[in-house]
Design an enzyme around this catalytic site. Sequence first.
Site, PDB file in Angstrom:
ATOM      1  N   PHE A 150      11.905   1.079  -8.641  1.00  0.00           N
ATOM      2  CA  PHE A 150      12.305   1.279  -7.248  1.00  0.00           C
ATOM      3  C   PHE A 150      11.419   0.407  -6.370  1.00  0.00           C
ATOM      4  O   PHE A 150      10.199   0.531  -6.389  1.00  0.00           O
ATOM      5  CB  PHE A 150      12.171   2.749  -6.829  1.00  0.00           C
ATOM      6  CG  PHE A 150      12.710   2.990  -5.441  1.00  0.00           C
ATOM      7  CD1 PHE A 150      14.071   3.181  -5.239  1.00  0.00           C
ATOM      8  CD2 PHE A 150      11.870   2.994  -4.341  1.00  0.00           C
ATOM      9  CE1 PHE A 150      14.586   3.380  -3.958  1.00  0.00           C
ATOM     10  CE2 PHE A 150      12.379   3.186  -3.049  1.00  0.00           C
ATOM     11  CZ  PHE A 150      13.740   3.379  -2.871  1.00  0.00           C
TER      12      PHE A 150
ATOM     13  N   ASP B  19       3.960  -4.078  -7.658  1.00  0.00           N
ATOM     14  CA  ASP B  19       4.303  -3.203  -6.536  1.00  0.00           C
ATOM     15  C   ASP B  19       3.416  -1.962  -6.655  1.00  0.00           C
ATOM     16  O   ASP B  19       3.674  -1.075  -7.465  1.00  0.00           O
ATOM     17  CB  ASP B  19       5.800  -2.849  -6.629  1.00  0.00           C
ATOM     18  CG  ASP B  19       6.237  -1.861  -5.557  1.00  0.00           C
ATOM     19  OD1 ASP B  19       5.372  -1.175  -4.983  1.00  0.00           O
ATOM     20  OD2 ASP B  19       7.458  -1.746  -5.330  1.00  0.00           O
TER      21      ASP B  19
ATOM     22  N   LYS C  82       3.033   2.735   1.977  1.00  0.00           N
ATOM     23  CA  LYS C  82       2.864   4.194   1.920  1.00  0.00           C
ATOM     24  C   LYS C  82       1.554   4.668   2.553  1.00  0.00           C
ATOM     25  O   LYS C  82       1.467   4.795   3.755  1.00  0.00           O
ATOM     26  CB  LYS C  82       3.014   4.667   0.481  1.00  0.00           C
ATOM     27  CG  LYS C  82       4.502   4.713   0.062  1.00  0.00           C
ATOM     28  CD  LYS C  82       4.714   5.648  -1.083  1.00  0.00           C
ATOM     29  CE  LYS C  82       6.164   5.721  -1.536  1.00  0.00           C
ATOM     30  NZ  LYS C  82       6.982   6.609  -0.711  1.00  0.00           N
TER      31      LYS C  82
END
Length: 390
Positions: free
Chosen positions: A137, A222, A251
Amino acid sequence: MTTERLIDDERTYLMGTYRRLPVTLTEGRGAVVRDDQGREYVDLVGGIAVNVLGHGHPALTRAISEQAQRLIHASNLYYTLPAVELARHLVGLAFPGRAFFVNSGAEANETAIKLARKWGKVHRGGAFEIICALGSFHGRTLGALAATGQDHYSAPFTPLPPGFVHVPYGDIEALRLATGERTVAVMLEPIMGEIGVVTPPQGYLEAVRGWCDQQGLLLILDEIQTGMGRTGRWWCHQHHGIVPDVMTVAKGLAGGIPIGACLAAPGADVLEPGDHGSTFGGGPLACAAALAVLGAIEAEGLVGHAAEMGELLAAGLRELPGVREVRGRGLMQAVEFERPLARDLQLRCLEHGVIVNATGDSTVRLVPPLVITPEQLEEGLRGMRRALVG
Ligand SMILES: Cc1ncc(COP(=O)(O)O)c(C=O)c1O
């Protein structure tokens, strides 16, 4: 306003893209949040790995308030101090290189994708293809969605930008076979978070690094979910003794204020004036918040704390009834149950004062604030147990 009324109004005024739990959160302190009825919950989700300092951390709220009074936004037409300080600090914590700031994880990955494509033009005869993992993702914008290895997210929005191939995560042979003249980079999560905290087999990331070196490919990691100390090291790749050419972060970077970053090592750093930009990216408010987050993580030893709390959490999860597997690192854990009870459990946990996150029918993900205390973890685990047996 009651939650029922809010749900009604939301249906009228907001696009129906989210499946929310039936609770209205109003405030929080540390790893505890409170709803509009004054009920408290141990927060084992932390805004999906965002609230690394928990809620209402004084260093973060002070930094936001002070910067807001000084200068919230200036644009990238001018120099501002927080962006440069943040880049210096991040690079110092990661690897030699430079940063580009954006506002989200997807945008950080878009930056990495654009950078890889330009690098391919400059250094690899126009190669542009990026090898990604099935089940990965990377975000919801079209480029990040094309990199994401889950068709159900992209199916309604095809055609996607070309230039992405997907191989099974953990299968180095598949990655080797997928590599060709058009390949420019490999893009992976060090632990696949969104699909349910899938950890790589031993030696896989090291082998990928070796393959990229041998073939002259960029390795893009990532670390949007795995970064910021969550796994017990600042960056998850540090557990593996490897360094990526490009790393994306978002995040928890500013503890809940939107921000993302793409870091590139000198050999990958090909973007020049005019190549890329962002109105809000690198703004003083978000960067001041991020500096406060980095400072607090260091001052409070939260990376080591995450490692310790992670052990406690994993051990507690293993003792819950009906567990098939517990996997993860540090405060990024998932528990897979023998039965497909996860979505129901998520609701029942609310009744027992705990917030957890179902990522599949039988998988629950726990990514709590790094500041969580052993007592709060125990309380959260007790709530989960009651929700399971009650
Ligand atoms: C590994 C990873 N990459 C990228 C993203 C996308 O980040 P954002 O939602 O901030 O665009 C996420 C979000 O869950 C993620 O977990």
